[in-house]
Design a protein around this motif. Structure first.
Motif, short mmCIF file in Angstrom:
data_model
loop_
_atom_site.label_atom_id
_atom_site.label_comp_id
_atom_site.label_asym_id
_atom_site.label_seq_id
_atom_site.Cartn_x
_atom_site.Cartn_y
_atom_site.Cartn_z
N UNK A 1 0.82 -1.20 0.00
CA UNK A 1 0.00 0.00 0.00
C UNK A 1 0.86 1.26 0.00
N UNK A 2 0.25 2.34 -0.40
CA UNK A 2 0.94 3.62 -0.35
C UNK A 2 1.03 4.09 1.10
N UNK A 3 2.20 4.53 1.51
CA UNK A 3 2.38 5.02 2.87
C UNK A 3 2.68 6.51 2.84
N UNK A 4 2.19 7.21 3.82
CA UNK A 4 2.40 8.66 3.90
C UNK A 4 3.53 9.03 4.84
N UNK A 5 3.78 8.18 5.82
CA UNK A 5 4.87 8.43 6.75
C UNK A 5 5.38 7.10 7.28
N UNK A 6 6.62 7.08 7.72
CA UNK A 6 7.25 5.85 8.18
C UNK A 6 8.09 6.14 9.43
N UNK B 1 16.53 7.04 5.79
CA UNK B 1 15.63 8.11 5.39
C UNK B 1 14.75 7.63 4.24
N UNK B 2 13.44 7.83 4.33
CA UNK B 2 12.55 7.45 3.23
C UNK B 2 12.75 8.38 2.05
N UNK B 3 12.81 7.81 0.86
CA UNK B 3 12.95 8.61 -0.35
C UNK B 3 12.00 8.07 -1.41
N UNK B 4 11.43 8.98 -2.18
CA UNK B 4 10.49 8.61 -3.24
C UNK B 4 11.05 9.09 -4.56
N UNK C 1 4.50 9.55 26.41
CA UNK C 1 4.44 9.63 24.95
C UNK C 1 3.51 8.57 24.40
N UNK C 2 3.08 8.76 23.16
CA UNK C 2 2.24 7.77 22.51
C UNK C 2 2.96 7.17 21.34
N UNK C 3 2.66 5.92 21.03
CA UNK C 3 3.28 5.23 19.90
C UNK C 3 2.40 5.43 18.69
N UNK C 4 2.92 6.15 17.70
CA UNK C 4 2.14 6.53 16.53
C UNK C 4 2.17 5.42 15.50
N UNK C 5 1.01 5.02 15.01
CA UNK C 5 0.93 3.98 14.01
C UNK C 5 1.35 4.53 12.65
N UNK C 6 1.99 3.66 11.86
CA UNK C 6 2.33 4.06 10.50
C UNK C 6 1.06 4.23 9.69
N UNK C 7 0.90 5.38 9.05
CA UNK C 7 -0.34 5.65 8.32
C UNK C 7 -0.23 5.19 6.89
N UNK C 8 -1.35 4.90 6.28
CA UNK C 8 -1.40 4.50 4.86
C UNK C 8 -2.72 4.93 4.27
N UNK C 9 -2.88 4.72 2.99
CA UNK C 9 -4.14 5.07 2.34
C UNK C 9 -4.87 3.81 1.96
#
Length: 255
Positions: A108-113, A192-195, A247-255
């Motif tokens: 899937x497409x991811x917006x952040x990692x 580092x994520x790169x597109x 702190x909170x553990x942020x889930x990796x988001x996707x579309x």
């Protein structure tokens, strides 16, 4: 979904009973992929067996598109894995999703990692609540590693942050301390994520794409499968017990 026109053609009609066995077979399964990499399936299989060794893995299967499926013995094991936080393969995020009927088994497409950053020569007075605020200058704070939480390795603070695709990756961050003095901290990125702006795929930059086809340079080449396996480090979720615990553990988001 395409609607069926009864007058157009006679089609085979499957019943619930026809698919029930497979639905029950995969109901305890998850699927996933490595962001920006397609490691050999032999290496990935051993990696999955190692990070989930306390669970019973009934089946590990692989698709040609780099997606894997893992079937657990019970629903409780499946849910425990889904709630266990982030895992990294060779510093690259591993995305895990629950299997359900009609799900598309694709990357899937991811917006952040999530990614690890290091803050070298960080003064000790900033290793408490200040570290959360400083980390947010780079990305959304997720957690710290065990050595940072326990203050046992003081050469650098290691923090996981959520990085947005396409964002700037500052080499340093600046802020004012409690005395209104300017402080600058150097930032190192373990990955580092790169597109690619040409092929739009995650894991490499434009100069690595030739003739419109992405190259496999996003996968770190090894001299042997054993060498790659040794570098597939597991990152465990650390729930800090000190000043980091809010702190909170942020889930990796996707579309």
């Amino acid at each position: 979904m395409q609607l069926f026109d009864e007058d157009s053609v006679d089609l085979l009609q499957l019943s619930d009973e026809d698919v029930q066995d497979e639905l029950e077979y995969w109901q305890n399964a998850v699927f996933g992929f490595i962001v920006g990499a397609n490691p050999p399936w032999q290496v990935l299989e051993k990696f999955l067996q190692r990070i989930w060794s306390k669970y019973t893995l009934d089946k590990i299967s692989f698709l040609p598109n780099g997606v894997f499926l893992v079937r657990f013995q019970t629903q409780e094991m499946k849910q425990a894995v889904l709630g266990s936080g982030h895992f990294l393969f060779d510093n690259k995020p591993m995305i895990i999703r629950p299997w359900f009927p009609d799900v598309e088994l694709a990357k899937e497409e991811v917006k952040s990692v999530p990614a690890w950053i290091r803050m070298h020569k960080l003064p000790l007075k900033f290793w408490g609540k200040s570290l959360l605020k400083i980390s947010n200058l780079v990305g959304n704070y997720v957690k710290v590693d065990e050595a940072t939480e326990k203050r046992t390795r003081l050469g650098f603070a290691r923090v996981m942050v959520e990085l947005k695709l396409g964002q700037n990756f500052p080499k340093s961050v600046k802020f004012l301390d409690e005395k209104q003095e300017l402080v600058e901290i150097h930032i190192d990125y373990e990955w580092k994520p790169s597109v690619c702006t040409k092929c739009k795929l995650l894991g490499h930059e434009r100069e690595r794409s030739k003739k419109g086809k992405p190259q496999k340079n996003n996968v770190v080449r090894r001299n042997s499968v054993a060498r790659e396996e040794s570098l597939a480090a597991v990152t465990k979720v650390i729930t800090p017990k000190s000043s980091f615990s809010n702190s909170t553990c942020i889930e990796t988001s996707g579309t």
